[in-house]
Design a protein around this motif. Structure first.
Motif, PDB file in Angstrom:
ATOM      1  N   ILE A 421       0.847  -1.186   0.000  1.00  0.00           N
ATOM      2  CA  ILE A 421       0.000   0.000   0.000  1.00  0.00           C
ATOM      3  C   ILE A 421       0.890   1.246   0.000  1.00  0.00           C
ATOM      4  CG2 ILE A 421      -1.940  -1.121   1.173  1.00  0.00           C
ATOM      5  CD1 ILE A 421      -1.046   0.208   3.771  1.00  0.00           C
ATOM      6  N   GLU A 431      -4.747   8.912  -7.757  1.00  0.00           N
ATOM      7  CA  GLU A 431      -4.815   7.467  -7.532  1.00  0.00           C
ATOM      8  C   GLU A 431      -4.651   6.661  -8.821  1.00  0.00           C
ATOM      9  OE1 GLU A 431      -7.389   9.397  -4.305  1.00  0.00           O
ATOM     10  OE2 GLU A 431      -7.006   9.667  -6.455  1.00  0.00           O
ATOM     11  N   LYS A 435      -1.544   4.068  -9.673  1.00  0.00           N
ATOM     12  CA  LYS A 435      -1.770   2.633  -9.858  1.00  0.00           C
ATOM     13  C   LYS A 435      -1.381   2.178 -11.260  1.00  0.00           C
ATOM     14  CE  LYS A 435      -5.309   1.922  -6.328  1.00  0.00           C
ATOM     15  NZ  LYS A 435      -6.703   1.490  -6.040  1.00  0.00           N
ATOM     16  N   SER A 442      -1.389  -1.929  -4.351  1.00  0.00           N
ATOM     17  CA  SER A 442      -2.784  -2.381  -4.399  1.00  0.00           C
ATOM     18  C   SER A 442      -3.771  -1.358  -3.860  1.00  0.00           C
ATOM     19  CB  SER A 442      -2.937  -3.682  -3.605  1.00  0.00           C
ATOM     20  OG  SER A 442      -2.675  -3.447  -2.226  1.00  0.00           O
ATOM     21  N   GLU A 443      -3.305  -0.463  -3.002  1.00  0.00           N
ATOM     22  CA  GLU A 443      -4.223   0.497  -2.371  1.00  0.00           C
ATOM     23  C   GLU A 443      -3.476   1.776  -2.010  1.00  0.00           C
ATOM     24  OE1 GLU A 443      -7.096   0.860   1.619  1.00  0.00           O
ATOM     25  OE2 GLU A 443      -5.975  -0.990   1.218  1.00  0.00           O
TER      26      GLU A 443
END
Length: 470
Positions: A421, A431, A435, A442-443
């Motif tokens: 994370i 975000e 990503k 993943s977060e």
């Protein structure tokens, strides 16, 4: 030997030179500080202090604190300093370990001491009134001849285990550290004021005959702007600080007399140093790598460190320079071990930390684990993360910083699940970009970055995660 000989030599040669001063107009010359040290020693002798005894101090940085430490060291006794924010149960452990014979504090320190049973149980308490007494005409100052392995200053800090650990600075260590720092930082090159936020460097200045400006503990715009209101002869010629403090200086102070600076910190954004170099182009800057237990380990010209770090595409200044000549290094896969005359011996009161971070070789030499992963390229050291952080996480983190042009975040494993994370500030609206660029993340967790309480520079990852509810 007695390490305080270094200070008294300066006091004899330059008695009227200012040793310490503050914004309130308080000026303490080397002669004044020598007198205060005499009063401190006289009171300690009345209390029966002798070599090997320990004294707990709770006092703000200033003439009283430094004269007390000089008085204690001159007798071959040991000054105990405890971080005031340490949990009470840890303070109890400290008291039980070192068993202080005396407790010195002012009014605020007494309130602190009354909260702790172990401090309340110390037989004798003394306070600032001792400095108002006249110097005894028939008495004389003692410089106790001690072995170099006699503990001089023990500073208790909270280790990674949460238990307190006592960092021991022996009399010999203090002398060797002064010699090495004087050499590699060229302390004698400048005779004017040093704006210094580290107590150990104030002692360096006192042993070198240089004035130190005692800054208020509050880092406010008002206090920083007062620097430029000082008389010209007192304005700082050098600054000794960490990167967070330097950022405040860049933002609020002009410092027209600045000729040099010594900045510590292995994870400083390049732009911070570039701003300092741009604002004070004629100043000579040195990047210092070390720790409470070993200072310095490496030094490098700051402009060179910035240039080399940029050439490798880093967002942070990861170039640490070469090890100083007075230190031995053993660079293992995930940890740099160091040894030398200015490396502190085993901790007091924390055997777990000793097992992890101290070892003795076949010649009886103590080695200290810096807790850092270091890569070496033609003897030049490069910071590559803390030992406990997986290498791939550190490298990913550095790529994220370069991508975002910000280090207000960190990469870590989710506390409860095995996935990466990204935690940090100013990530909203980015975000999808993050990503897409870094699919292994993943977060993204939005939260405030919490810094270490002492130097306000290194990210406190545990506390930052806690604030995010993780």
């Amino acid at each position: 030997m007695n390490c305080t000989e270094l200070f008294f030599k300066q006091a004899k040669e330059r008695p009227e030179t200012i040793a310490l001063f503050d914004f309130k107009g308080n000026k303490t010359t080397f002669k004044d500080l020598s007198r205060m040290s005499f009063l401190a020693q006289n009171e300690l002798r009345k209390e029966g202090m002798k070599p090997g005894d320990t004294i707990l101090l709770q006092e703000f940085p200033g003439p009283r604190l430094y004269s007390l430490v000089i008085g204690i060291l001159s007798l071959g006794a040991t000054a105990i300093l405890v971080e005031p924010w340490m949990p009470i149960q840890n303070i109890e452990k400290v008291i039980n370990e070192v068993k202080p014979k005396l407790f010195f504090s002012g009014f605020i320190g007494k309130l602190w001491g009354l909260r702790v049973k172990g401090v309340r149980n110390i037989d004798r308490w003394i306070g600032p009134s001792l400095f108002k007494k006249p110097i005894p005409s028939k008495d004389h100052f003692i410089l106790e001849d001690v072995e170099d392995n006699i503990p001089g200053i023990i500073t208790f800090t909270t280790g990674t285990t949460g238990d307190p650990k006592g960092v021991v600075r022996n009399q010999g260590y203090l002398v060797h550290q002064h010699r090495i720092l004087s050499k590699v930082l060229e302390i004698d090159k400048h005779k004017g004021t040093d704006l210094c936020v580290f107590a150990n460097f104030v002692f360096l200045n006192l042993a070198s005959g240089r004035p130190s400006l005692i800054m208020p503990m509050k880092w406010t715009e008002k206090n920083f702007k007062k620097l430029d209101e000082l008389p010209d002869e007192l304005r700082p010629e050098t600054v000794t600080s960490g990167p967070s403090y330097l950022m405040h200086l860049i933002k609020y102070a002009k410092l027209p007399n600045l000729k040099g600076g010594h900045i510590g910190g292995a994870l400083t954004d390049i732009w911070i140093f570039e701003e300092a170099i741009k604002k004070w182009p004629k100043a000579e800057w040195t990047h210092v790598y070390g720790s409470s237990e070993a200072e310095p380990v490496g030094v490098v010209d700051l402009k060179e460190a910035v240039l080399k770090s940029k050439e490798k595409g880093y967002f942070q200044t990861l170039c640490l320079g070469k090890p100083v000549s007075d230190i031995s290094v053993q660079n293992e896969k995930d940890a740099l071990w160091v040894s030398g005359d200015h490396v502190c011996p085993r901790y007091i009161g924390n055997e777990e930390e000793n097992r992890k971070n101290k070892r003795k070789d076949e010649n009886g030499k103590i080695w200290h684990n810096m807790g850092d992963r270091i890569k070496q390229d033609n003897s030049v050291m490069w910071y590559s993360g803390r030992s406990g952080q997986p290498q791939e996480e550190f490298e990913l983190e550095q790529k994220v910083y370069q991508f975002l042009k910000s280090s207000l975040s960190f990469v870590t494993n989710h506390p409860k699940e095995k996935r990466l994370i990204l935690v940090g500030e100013k990530l909203k609206g980015k975000e999808d970009q993050i990503k897409k660029e870094f699919p292994s993340i993943s977060e993204i967790v939005h939260g405030k970055i919490i810094r270490d309480i002492r130097h306000r520079s290194r990210i406190n990852r545990v506390e930052s995660l806690r604030k995010c509810g993780l």
